[in-house]
Each structure stands twice: as C-alpha cells, then as structure tokens.
Design an enzyme around this catalytic site. Structure first.
Site, PDB file in Angstrom:
ATOM      1  N   GLY A  14       0.822  -1.215   0.000  1.00 20.73           N
ATOM      2  CA  GLY A  14       0.000   0.000   0.000  1.00 20.73           C
ATOM      3  C   GLY A  14       0.851   1.258   0.000  1.00 20.73           C
ATOM      4  N   THR A  16       2.999   4.045  -2.771  1.00 15.71           N
ATOM      5  CA  THR A  16       2.555   4.768  -3.964  1.00 15.71           C
ATOM      6  C   THR A  16       2.162   3.789  -5.062  1.00 15.71           C
ATOM      7  OG1 THR A  16       4.068   6.520  -3.371  1.00 15.71           O
ATOM      8  CG2 THR A  16       3.234   6.556  -5.607  1.00 15.71           C
ATOM      9  N   ALA A  17       2.991   2.758  -5.285  1.00 12.55           N
ATOM     10  CA  ALA A  17       2.724   1.819  -6.376  1.00 12.55           C
ATOM     11  C   ALA A  17       1.402   1.083  -6.150  1.00 12.55           C
ATOM     12  CB  ALA A  17       3.875   0.823  -6.507  1.00 12.55           C
ATOM     13  N   ILE A  43       5.039  -2.754   8.707  1.00 12.91           N
ATOM     14  CA  ILE A  43       6.175  -2.630   7.775  1.00 12.91           C
ATOM     15  C   ILE A  43       6.259  -1.203   7.240  1.00 12.91           C
ATOM     16  CG2 ILE A  43       7.098  -3.398   5.543  1.00 12.91           C
ATOM     17  CD1 ILE A  43       5.908  -6.158   6.155  1.00 12.91           C
ATOM     18  N   GLU A  50       8.660  12.345  -4.051  1.00 10.93           N
ATOM     19  CA  GLU A  50       7.815  13.526  -3.939  1.00 10.93           C
ATOM     20  C   GLU A  50       7.904  14.446  -5.134  1.00 10.93           C
ATOM     21  OE1 GLU A  50       8.700  14.966   0.126  1.00 10.93           O
ATOM     22  OE2 GLU A  50       7.184  13.465   0.597  1.00 10.93           O
ATOM     23  N   ALA A  51       8.754  14.106  -6.094  1.00  6.67           N
ATOM     24  CA  ALA A  51       8.851  14.933  -7.299  1.00  6.67           C
ATOM     25  C   ALA A  51       8.417  14.084  -8.483  1.00  6.67           C
ATOM     26  CB  ALA A  51      10.274  15.422  -7.501  1.00  6.67           C
ATOM     27  N   LYS A  79       5.897  22.140 -10.529  1.00 10.77           N
ATOM     28  CA  LYS A  79       7.289  21.928 -10.917  1.00 10.77           C
ATOM     29  C   LYS A  79       7.448  22.180 -12.413  1.00 10.77           C
ATOM     30  CE  LYS A  79      10.563  18.102 -11.369  1.00 10.77           C
ATOM     31  NZ  LYS A  79      10.885  16.719 -11.028  1.00 10.77           N
ATOM     32  N   LEU A 336       9.020  -0.194  -6.539  1.00 14.18           N
ATOM     33  CA  LEU A 336      10.354  -0.607  -6.093  1.00 14.18           C
ATOM     34  C   LEU A 336      10.534  -2.116  -6.203  1.00 14.18           C
ATOM     35  CD1 LEU A 336      10.482   1.738  -2.973  1.00 14.18           C
ATOM     36  CD2 LEU A 336      11.550   2.122  -5.201  1.00 14.18           C
TER      37      LEU A 336
END
Ligand SMILES: Cc1cc2nc3c(=O)[nH]c(=O)nc-3n(C[C@H](O)[C@H](O)[C@H](O)COP(=O)(O)OP(=O)(O)OC[C@H]3O[C@@H](n4cnc5c(N)ncnc54)[C@H](O)[C@@H]3O)c2cc1C
Length: 506
Positions: A14, A16-17, A43, A50-51, A79, A336
């Site tokens: 759970g 970002t991915a 965990i 964040e960018a 940005k 990741l």
C-alpha cells in the site's frame, strides 16, 4: 465457452505503487474485477518519492481527479523542471525544463539554429529560450492560459507536481476504497505456489488468513515479496553505471515561498535533492557508500538545509537495476519491487504509471498467454534502459575531478547506446528519440548542453537562412519568452489563489 476472465486481483503493498495500481484498476475495470490490497502498517511504506514528471497529469485525467483538490490534499506545489547545480563543473547551473525549447522553424528544431548563433557569439545560454527555464528561477508559475493565442508559449505550459508521498498514498487510498477496492491489513508470511506450474496460488497472512487471486500485483517495495522472494526472478544490477546505493532523507522547515522546480546539487559523492512543498521542504542526499561514510553524508545534508530539520535523517539502501522480468507467471511487479533507478530525474512514479498502463493494455485472461507477458517485459526493459542511459549522462558527461567519486563517474565505461547518442549530438547537433522512450529531444538536448557537450556542427539547412535573419530570430524568441514570463504570477500567488492546502494556510 468457459469464462476465462480474470476476476480477482490482489495487490501486495500500500505504498505509492500499490494505491496507484488499485485506483487505476478500480476506475477502469469497475465491478468486472474484485480488487483487494494487502498492506502492513507495521512494515510501512518508503514514504519518499515527492517529485514527478508532467506525465502524471495523464494519470490524474484517467482517474478524473480535480487538480486543485489533489494539490491541496497532498500539500503539493508545481514543478517546471529540475535545476542542476555543480554537475559538469563546480559553479555550473542549468535547468532541465519541461516543455518546448525555443520555437522550431521549418523542419528543424530550434536548438539547431541556436548552435550556429552560439558558435558566432550571437546567442545566450540555451536556458533563456524556454519558458520553463526562465520562469522557474524567477519563481513564476501558472497553468496554460486558456485565452492565450495558440502560438504563444503561454498556451502550452508543461509542468509536473511536488507532493507529500504519505499524503498521496492516503489520497489514492480514499479514492480506491470509494470505488470498491478492499484493503486488508496484515503481514504476508508465506506465498504458496502451484505445484504444476509454479504460479502463485495463495498468500498466507500472519493471522492465518489465506488469500487467493488470479493475478497478483507485487508492490511490496524493495523486498519484492512475490516476484523475487517467491518466484526468484533475478535482478540485473546496474550499479557499475549508477554507483549511488544509499540515500538519507530529511524534511525541513520552509523559509520562503516554494520554488516551482526541484533542485539537484552535485556533491562530493553523489547529489542532494530539494523538493519544496506547501508545508515543508523535502531533502535528501543520494550517495555512493564506496566514497563517503553515512556520518559524513548526514553531516553534508544537515548543514545545507534551508531551515530547521523536522526529523532525524532516514536512510534508504538500494541497488540500481531492474528485475529480470517485471511480469513472471501470474505476478506483475510495480514500483520498487520491479527495480530502482535513482530519483535524479523523478522517474519512478512515472514508471509505475507506465507499468499500470501497459498492464491494462496487455491485460491477460486466465491462461496467461506468454506473448502478452513477453511483450510487457520487452517494453518495460526498453523503458528502464532508456531512462538508465539518460541518468548516466548526468554522471559521465562531467569535467569534475575533485573527488574519487567524480573521477570514477567521468572515466567509467558507459553503455554503447548512450555513447551513440552523445557522439551523434556532439558531431551534428542531432538527436533522435528512440521509439517510445520517455525523455524526448528537449530533455536530452538541455541535459547534454548543461553537461557541457557542445556540438561542433549544426544541420546544413541552418545555412539556408541569412545570418542576420537567423540572429534576429533567436533574439526574437528570447524576447517573446521574457515577455510571457513577465505576465506570469508568482508561484505562491498561484497556489494561494487556486489550491492552498488547509494546514499551509492555517
Ligand atoms: C531515496 C528515494 C527517493 C525517491 N524520490 C522519488 C522522486 O522524487 N520521484 C519519484 O517518482 N520517485 C521517487 N522515488 C521512488 C518512489 O519512492 C517509489 O517509486 C514509490 O514510493 C513506490 O514505492 P512502492 O509503493 O513500490 O514501495 P513502498 O512504499 O516500500 O511500499 C511497500 C508496501 O508493501 C507492503 N509490504 C511489504 N511487505 C509486506 C508483507 N510481508 N506483508 C504485507 N505488506 C507488505 C508495505 O507495508 C508497503 O505498504 C524515490 C525512492 C527513493 C528510495
């Protein structure tokens, strides 16, 4: 005919991915599929990241997310690009801006005309010919003006976001749960494989619950719980090209209005990021443990913050590279779990988005046709490799010889694919995007020039224009850009007006 549709999808993780995948699948497949997401609060998530790059707006459109609300909820800022300090030489500064570079003329890109004008001493730094790279250091920002004439740079402003990674995951969780995704809190302690073909059959939680699905999406982070620990897919290590293997991340107080760009400052053994949000600034030192100790890296990071540190620096360890297959049997790895390319160009969230997109296009039936899997893996590997080369460019095209780290980067062997790009540009000013690779001409050209790769020649058709006309054209482009930036509001004023977060305004 037997129903061979995938009916159950389980997402492991759970971060970002995981929540990006859950949101996109729930929105696209609706009730046709049951989607469950397992995560363990114990965990936790990586919580950095964040960018972003401009592609994220396409993901937001898919989800039909309101931009102002999204920025407000995630303490976001805008940005226009990334500012690179001290990369080719100490004291150098350039911006990789999103969006157009100058104004193309006829068949040729603007930079070809600029090369000739520059050789003649009649052009300024390439950065003055892009709206983004002029507006960013001036602290200006706006979204495209709907009433701007179509041919002015104000009609097409390319931008991305900075946001709080923890708030982003929570935002997407609310979105996904509202669309039927079932979240299961718990720790997976065992992955059961089918004896016949080695496919994942079920996941066992610590409390004894057994969870089964047709398709598993592994978003379990660096550990790669299914793709690696259960399926032993293997990892291709690229750390000889991308030697940074650790990062220290720390938030600090903001001391001024947020800048509309990410900053990346080269350091003795890596580089430091600075990501301004509405309520704080995110910072991190990405470094190679071969060339600096953790304590030295922490000291370097802490002494160069804008304001007071808001936490102790947190360490993350990684190996640059990619899983040998991102889709193996009935497991697709995202985030990741699939691989890691350091955050120098803020590409990881984009790669999650691209992976989700690809999965939706190549979505399998229960028979998991190998052709779909092979196509997915080939496309993913290509994408990773092209971004890898773009990142290596920042390291290898340097004149720095002030530390063992930079001596290694300057002299390391580089992939043949990258060497060809550099040689073509150096000898002709030409760049050709390879198929669907993520970064296009303006990105590569800005970074190659910023890293002091100056072409020795330009396209012969540039000579078809009289010299005086060419120089005037280049001057004119600069004036148009500076005139546009002059009418743009300050970034902070734009945020205050459209999307100020509650806590930030309080
Ligand atoms: C230093 C650094 C800086 C970065 N900066 C950027 C950036 O600026 N821009 C960008 O685009 N990307 C960036 N990234 C990448 C970005 O952070 C990640 O791509 C993103 O956070 C996705 O992480 P994830 O969801 O894959 O993994 P994680 O956030 O690690 O989530 C893993 C999930 O799996 C769950 N899990 C793991 N094991 C189990 C288990 N046994 N049982 C149950 N649940 C389990 C965890 O609870 C967690 O929910 C950065 C990464 C690093 C390391």
């Amino acid at each position: 005919m037997a129903d061979d549709h995938i009916k159950n999808v389980v997402i492991v993780g759970g971060g970002t991915a995981g929540w990006m995948a859950a949101s996109a699948l729930a929105k696209s497949f609706g009730a046709a599929c049951t989607i469950q997401l397992i995560e363990s609060e114990e965990i936790g998530i990586v919580g950095v990241g964040e960018a972003t790059v401009p592609h994220l707006s396409a993901f937001n459109k898919l989800l039909e997310i309101d931009e102002a609300e999204f920025v407000r909820q995630t303490q976001g800022t805008f940005k226009l690009g990334i500012q690179f300090l001290d990369w080719a030489r100490i004291g150098d500064i350039y911006i990789h801006g999103f969006g157009a570079l100058g104004k193309d003329l006829g068949l040729l890109p603007f930079h070809q005309y600029w090369i000739k004008a520059s050789h003649a001493g009649k052009a300024k730094d390439i950065g003055v010919y892009s709206l983004n790279t002029v507006a960013a250091p001036a602290g200006k920002f706006m979204v495209s003006a709907s009433d701007a004439p179509r041919d002015t740079p104000l009609a097409e402003i390319a931008y991305a976001y900075h946001f709080d990674a923890g708030l982003y995951a929570r935002y997407l969780r609310r979105y996904a749960e509202a669309r039927g995704v079932k979240r299961i809190e718990g720790k997976i302690v065992e992955t059961k494989l089918r004896a016949a073909d080695g496919f994942v059959e079920a996941l066992m939680l610590e409390n004894g619950t057994r969870i089964e699905a047709d398709l598993y999406i592994d978003c379990s982070g660096f550990r790669g719980l299914l793709i690696e620990q259960a399926l032993h897919t293997g990892y291709e290590d690229w750390s000889h090209w991308l030697p940074c293997d650790r990062a220290l991340a720390v938030p600090c107080e903001s001391v001024g209005p947020p800048t509309p760009y990410t900053r990346s400052t080269a350091r003795a053994a890596g580089w430091q990021w600075r990501i301004p949000l509405q309520h704080r600034v995110g910072n991190g030192y990405v470094y190679s443990s071969r060339y600096i100790s953790d304590d030295e890296a922490a000291a370097t990071l802490l002494k160069s913050l804008d304001g007071r540190a808001l936490a102790e620096p947190r360490q993350l360890r990684f190996t640059g590279g990619i899983r040998r297959k991102l889709w193996n049997k009935n497991v697709v790895a995202l985030g990741l779990a699939g691989g890691f390319l350091e955050p120098l160009e803020s590409t990881a969230i984009y790669m999650i988005q691209a992976g989700i997109n690809r999965l939706m296009h190549l979505f399998p039936r229960k028979d998991f046709r190998q052709a779909l899997i092979d196509q997915y893996n080939a496309q993913s590997a290509f994408e990773f490799e092209r971004i890898r080369d773009f990142l290596i460019l920042h390291y290898c095209a340097t004149e720095r010889d002030d530390s063992p780290f930079w001596n290694y980067c300057r002299t390391m062997p580089i992939p043949e694919s990258l060497r060809e790009y550099i040689e073509l540009f150096r000898n002709s000013g030409c760049f050709f995007r390879n198929g669907t690779e993520m970064f296009g001409q303006t990105s590569w050209v800005q970074v190659m020039l910023g890293q002091r790769i100056m072409p020795t020649a330009y396209h012969p058709a540039v000579d078809w224009i009289r010299d005086q006309d060419l120089y005037q054209y280049v001057d004119h482009v600069e004036k148009v850009i500076s005139g546009c930036v002059a009418v743009m509001p300050p970034h902070q004023a734009f945020i205050d007006r459209h999307c100020r977060a509650v806590a930030a305004s309080a």
